[in-house]
Motif scaffolding. Structure first.
Motif, PDB file in Angstrom:
ATOM      1  N   ALA A  10       0.821  -1.206   0.000  1.00 13.60           N
ATOM      2  CA  ALA A  10       0.000   0.000   0.000  1.00 13.60           C
ATOM      3  C   ALA A  10       0.861   1.264   0.000  1.00 13.60           C
ATOM      4  O   ALA A  10       0.560   2.229  -0.715  1.00 13.60           O
ATOM      5  N   VAL A  11       1.928   1.262   0.765  1.00 16.18           N
ATOM      6  CA  VAL A  11       2.828   2.413   0.789  1.00 16.18           C
ATOM      7  C   VAL A  11       3.499   2.586  -0.574  1.00 16.18           C
ATOM      8  O   VAL A  11       3.603   3.710  -1.097  1.00 16.18           O
ATOM      9  N   PHE A  12       3.924   1.496  -1.184  1.00 16.53           N
ATOM     10  CA  PHE A  12       4.536   1.555  -2.506  1.00 16.53           C
ATOM     11  C   PHE A  12       3.548   2.094  -3.543  1.00 16.53           C
ATOM     12  O   PHE A  12       3.897   2.939  -4.365  1.00 16.53           O
ATOM     13  N   ALA A  13       2.299   1.626  -3.504  1.00 18.54           N
ATOM     14  CA  ALA A  13       1.286   2.097  -4.441  1.00 18.54           C
ATOM     15  C   ALA A  13       1.007   3.589  -4.240  1.00 18.54           C
ATOM     16  O   ALA A  13       0.847   4.332  -5.220  1.00 18.54           O
ATOM     17  N   ASN A  14       0.961   4.039  -3.008  1.00 22.56           N
ATOM     18  CA  ASN A  14       0.751   5.464  -2.739  1.00 22.56           C
ATOM     19  C   ASN A  14       1.908   6.312  -3.252  1.00 22.56           C
ATOM     20  O   ASN A  14       1.692   7.397  -3.799  1.00 22.56           O
ATOM     21  N   ILE A  15       3.127   5.836  -3.085  1.00 25.90           N
ATOM     22  CA  ILE A  15       4.294   6.581  -3.566  1.00 25.90           C
ATOM     23  C   ILE A  15       4.277   6.672  -5.089  1.00 25.90           C
ATOM     24  O   ILE A  15       4.537   7.737  -5.664  1.00 25.90           O
ATOM     25  N   PHE A  17       1.603   6.478  -7.051  1.00 19.77           N
ATOM     26  CA  PHE A  17       0.479   7.335  -7.413  1.00 19.77           C
ATOM     27  C   PHE A  17       0.819   8.815  -7.211  1.00 19.77           C
ATOM     28  O   PHE A  17       0.558   9.644  -8.082  1.00 19.77           O
ATOM     29  N   LEU A  18       1.417   9.155  -6.083  1.00 15.65           N
ATOM     30  CA  LEU A  18       1.790  10.547  -5.815  1.00 15.65           C
ATOM     31  C   LEU A  18       2.888  11.041  -6.757  1.00 15.65           C
ATOM     32  O   LEU A  18       2.876  12.200  -7.168  1.00 15.65           O
ATOM     33  N   SER A  19       3.822  10.167  -7.121  1.00 16.34           N
ATOM     34  CA  SER A  19       4.865  10.605  -8.049  1.00 16.34           C
ATOM     35  C   SER A  19       4.295  10.824  -9.450  1.00 16.34           C
ATOM     36  O   SER A  19       4.744  11.723 -10.165  1.00 16.34           O
ATOM     37  N   MET A  21       1.222  11.889  -9.985  1.00 15.70           N
ATOM     38  CA  MET A  21       0.511  13.162  -9.828  1.00 15.70           C
ATOM     39  C   MET A  21       1.489  14.335  -9.893  1.00 15.70           C
ATOM     40  O   MET A  21       1.248  15.320 -10.591  1.00 15.70           O
ATOM     41  N   LEU A  22       2.579  14.222  -9.170  1.00 12.07           N
ATOM     42  CA  LEU A  22       3.565  15.292  -9.128  1.00 12.07           C
ATOM     43  C   LEU A  22       4.216  15.493 -10.488  1.00 12.07           C
ATOM     44  O   LEU A  22       4.385  16.626 -10.949  1.00 12.07           O
ATOM     45  N   GLY A  23       4.577  14.409 -11.150  1.00 19.88           N
ATOM     46  CA  GLY A  23       5.182  14.505 -12.477  1.00 19.88           C
ATOM     47  C   GLY A  23       4.245  15.148 -13.486  1.00 19.88           C
ATOM     48  O   GLY A  23       4.664  15.978 -14.302  1.00 19.88           O
ATOM     49  N   SER A  24       2.980  14.795 -13.431  1.00 24.04           N
ATOM     50  CA  SER A  24       1.993  15.375 -14.334  1.00 24.04           C
ATOM     51  C   SER A  24       1.858  16.877 -14.084  1.00 24.04           C
ATOM     52  O   SER A  24       1.856  17.672 -15.025  1.00 24.04           O
ATOM     53  N   MET A  51      -4.199  17.741  -9.428  1.00 26.10           N
ATOM     54  CA  MET A  51      -5.358  17.237  -8.703  1.00 26.10           C
ATOM     55  C   MET A  51      -6.173  16.228  -9.516  1.00 26.10           C
ATOM     56  O   MET A  51      -6.678  15.266  -8.964  1.00 26.10           O
ATOM     57  N   PHE A  52      -6.326  16.476 -10.795  1.00 26.82           N
ATOM     58  CA  PHE A  52      -7.114  15.591 -11.651  1.00 26.82           C
ATOM     59  C   PHE A  52      -6.163  14.979 -12.679  1.00 26.82           C
ATOM     60  O   PHE A  52      -6.024  15.472 -13.796  1.00 26.82           O
ATOM     61  N   ILE A  53      -5.539  13.890 -12.309  1.00 22.11           N
ATOM     62  CA  ILE A  53      -4.407  13.331 -13.041  1.00 22.11           C
ATOM     63  C   ILE A  53      -4.699  13.149 -14.524  1.00 22.11           C
ATOM     64  O   ILE A  53      -4.118  13.804 -15.365  1.00 22.11           O
ATOM     65  N   GLY A  54      -5.579  12.279 -14.872  1.00 21.66           N
ATOM     66  CA  GLY A  54      -5.841  12.002 -16.279  1.00 21.66           C
ATOM     67  C   GLY A  54      -6.589  13.129 -16.963  1.00 21.66           C
ATOM     68  O   GLY A  54      -6.229  13.567 -18.058  1.00 21.66           O
ATOM     69  N   VAL A  55      -7.635  13.617 -16.320  1.00 22.70           N
ATOM     70  CA  VAL A  55      -8.470  14.661 -16.912  1.00 22.70           C
ATOM     71  C   VAL A  55      -7.692  15.962 -17.062  1.00 22.70           C
ATOM     72  O   VAL A  55      -7.791  16.635 -18.088  1.00 22.70           O
ATOM     73  N   GLY A  56      -6.903  16.324 -16.073  1.00 24.50           N
ATOM     74  CA  GLY A  56      -6.128  17.556 -16.138  1.00 24.50           C
ATOM     75  C   GLY A  56      -5.093  17.531 -17.236  1.00 24.50           C
ATOM     76  O   GLY A  56      -4.933  18.493 -17.986  1.00 24.50           O
ATOM     77  N   LEU A  57      -4.390  16.438 -17.362  1.00 29.27           N
ATOM     78  CA  LEU A  57      -3.357  16.307 -18.388  1.00 29.27           C
ATOM     79  C   LEU A  57      -3.964  16.286 -19.784  1.00 29.27           C
ATOM     80  O   LEU A  57      -3.503  16.994 -20.682  1.00 29.27           O
TER      81      LEU A  57
END
Length: 70
Positions: A10-15, A17-19, A21-24, A51-57
């Motif tokens: 779970a921690v790996f998946a969160n990291i 996911f957040l990376s 988001m940050l990269g996008s 904030m909106f990963i796919g939609v924002g990009l």
């Protein structure tokens, strides 16, 4: 798979996911600034993509050529 393994996964998946988001957000902010947006628009586009990963990009890629002529 025990509880500790699930927590590590779970921690790996969160990291990951957040990376993503940050990269996008950083890429959209950088590209918006390079396209000629002012600082406020750059920050707003970057936050929207963050904030909106796919939609924002996707919306930035779709609208950048219509709003900002290169």
């Amino acid at each position: 798979m025990n509880e500790n393994d699930m927590r590590v996964l779970a921690v790996f998946a969160n990291i990951v996911f957040l990376s993503i988001m940050l990269g996008s957000g950083l890429w959209v902010g950088y590209d918006a600034r390079k396209s000629g947006c002012n600082r406020a628009e750059t920050i707003l586009w970057a936050l929207f993509a963050f904030m909106f990963i796919g939609v924002g990009l996707i919306s930035y890629i779709f609208f950048r050529n219509k709003i900002y002529r290169r």
